[in-house]
Design a protein around this motif. Sequence first.
Motif, PDB file in Angstrom:
ATOM      1  N   ILE A 104       0.847  -1.199   0.000  1.00  9.46           N
ATOM      2  CA  ILE A 104       0.000   0.000   0.000  1.00  9.46           C
ATOM      3  C   ILE A 104       0.883   1.248   0.000  1.00  9.46           C
ATOM      4  CG2 ILE A 104      -1.691   1.315   1.361  1.00  9.46           C
ATOM      5  CD1 ILE A 104      -2.757  -1.497   2.288  1.00  9.46           C
ATOM      6  N   ILE A 105       1.911   1.255   0.836  1.00  9.09           N
ATOM      7  CA  ILE A 105       2.789   2.432   0.913  1.00  9.09           C
ATOM      8  C   ILE A 105       3.543   2.637  -0.395  1.00  9.09           C
ATOM      9  CG2 ILE A 105       4.918   3.279   1.998  1.00  9.09           C
ATOM     10  CD1 ILE A 105       3.776   1.920   4.561  1.00  9.09           C
ATOM     11  N   LEU A 106       4.090   1.554  -0.926  1.00  8.71           N
ATOM     12  CA  LEU A 106       4.858   1.678  -2.158  1.00  8.71           C
ATOM     13  C   LEU A 106       3.967   2.165  -3.299  1.00  8.71           C
ATOM     14  CD1 LEU A 106       7.128  -1.482  -1.853  1.00  8.71           C
ATOM     15  CD2 LEU A 106       7.686   0.868  -1.300  1.00  8.71           C
ATOM     16  N   LEU A 107       2.765   1.619  -3.352  1.00 13.28           N
ATOM     17  CA  LEU A 107       1.827   2.073  -4.397  1.00 13.28           C
ATOM     18  C   LEU A 107       1.461   3.538  -4.165  1.00 13.28           C
ATOM     19  CD1 LEU A 107      -0.575  -0.934  -5.001  1.00 13.28           C
ATOM     20  CD2 LEU A 107       0.957   0.144  -6.643  1.00 13.28           C
ATOM     21  N   ALA A 108       1.273   3.907  -2.887  1.00 14.92           N
ATOM     22  CA  ALA A 108       0.929   5.297  -2.569  1.00 14.92           C
ATOM     23  C   ALA A 108       2.040   6.249  -3.025  1.00 14.92           C
ATOM     24  CB  ALA A 108       0.694   5.450  -1.067  1.00 14.92           C
ATOM     25  N   ILE A 109       3.298   5.829  -2.803  1.00 17.59           N
ATOM     26  CA  ILE A 109       4.419   6.672  -3.250  1.00 17.59           C
ATOM     27  C   ILE A 109       4.366   6.840  -4.771  1.00 17.59           C
ATOM     28  CG2 ILE A 109       6.951   6.784  -3.486  1.00 17.59           C
ATOM     29  CD1 ILE A 109       7.183   5.419  -0.761  1.00 17.59           C
ATOM     30  N   LEU A 110       4.148   5.717  -5.476  1.00 19.41           N
ATOM     31  CA  LEU A 110       4.124   5.783  -6.948  1.00 19.41           C
ATOM     32  C   LEU A 110       2.956   6.636  -7.445  1.00 19.41           C
ATOM     33  CD1 LEU A 110       5.084   2.109  -7.879  1.00 19.41           C
ATOM     34  CD2 LEU A 110       6.544   4.110  -7.788  1.00 19.41           C
TER      35      LEU A 110
END
Lengths: 343, 65
Positions: A23-29
């Motif tokens: 979720i965090i990595l997708l949020a960053i992207l």
Amino acid sequence: MQHAKTLNKQRVVDFFLHYAMYIILLAILVTVSIIKPNFLALGNILNILKQASTKGILALGCAGLIVLAGTDLSIGRVMGFSAAVTAALVQSVTYRSRYFPEMVADLPLIVPLLASIAVAVAFSLINGFGVSKLKMHAFIITLGTQLIAFGANCLFIEAQPSGTAQALSTFNQTFKDVAAGDLILGTVKIPLVVLYFLGLAAIMWVVWNKTRLGKNMFAVGGNEEAARVSGVNVVKTIMLVYLIAGVLYGIAGFLEAARIQSVGANTGLGYETDAISACVIGGVSFSGGVGTIQGVVIGAVILQAINFSLNFIGVNPYYQYIIRGLIIVLAVAIDVRKYIVKK
Amino acid sequence: MSGQHPRDLRGEMAQAEEAGRPRKPWRDSLYGRIKVSVATMDKIIIGLVALLVAALLLGLVTGGQ
């Protein structure tokens, strides 16, 4: 009613914590693509995939070792040495300062490829022998081979006839076309290295899921003693996994030389961090016996996408290190939580 | 064998005891000794996420300088 609401809320919280990493990595992207919409341009995506490919190949090799509850700190330096050997053998014969001046014709590409693999396999087998036979901790033995590989690489690069330690460059065209070329589909140029990565991932998927070696690897990683009692040849399994890792590091070295076009003593520096991080992000557990090839591939691509996106939006490079470190710590924390919940 | 003093057999006894006892899986060896509740781990994860977001924001702010 109240109880059901609390239960649902708990489920949502559990879901977010369980998948917090993704979720965090997708949020960053997503945030990066909102700040800079051209982040999602096809050229950038292909660039990310291209950069992720060699590190992804390293991660494919390293993942097997992590499944065995080990690790490999020598990845970057071994790959750097392999890349240097490749570079010396593929320099253009018209280049005056080439490593082998007596070479008057381009070697068939299989020669530098095999040389690169041989170098990496030699180091990997030393690691495997240390872990399986001498019962050394993977951290220690690979730390040693990391330094040996670095020293050997420096000596190799310095031994060039020019007497300098300049980076090895100016490669022949065939090598550049095969190792760093593109597959042209209409207006789209797909880097060949991406296809090589996907091909190797497919092979590794078969090895992990459809062969006895794969099953034995998970058995040894899950519980070495139980595997031994069940008749698994633990030493042979560990050696084979290290051998495969060495082959993959050698291929990565060959491809990386073509991608960066200039190989110096510092080539490969820090690649082990990226390869291990890709595995951890991809769900390969450091406690051994857990991991998937698709996870490793996704982990490698996500990690590279994060690196690329942080540069793309101009995040301070020092903070980039902190962010990458936090991502690894977070991945381990989530792994521990999953373990506690399961227990 | 029969003439040996028990203290000389200590190594063998330890080995036999070790062989008889099932070994813990790696996951248990690594995380088994961690005495933390799920709620504490949740707090740690939330803390790490907050740190990550803070590092990202600070990196963005100082990156432009």
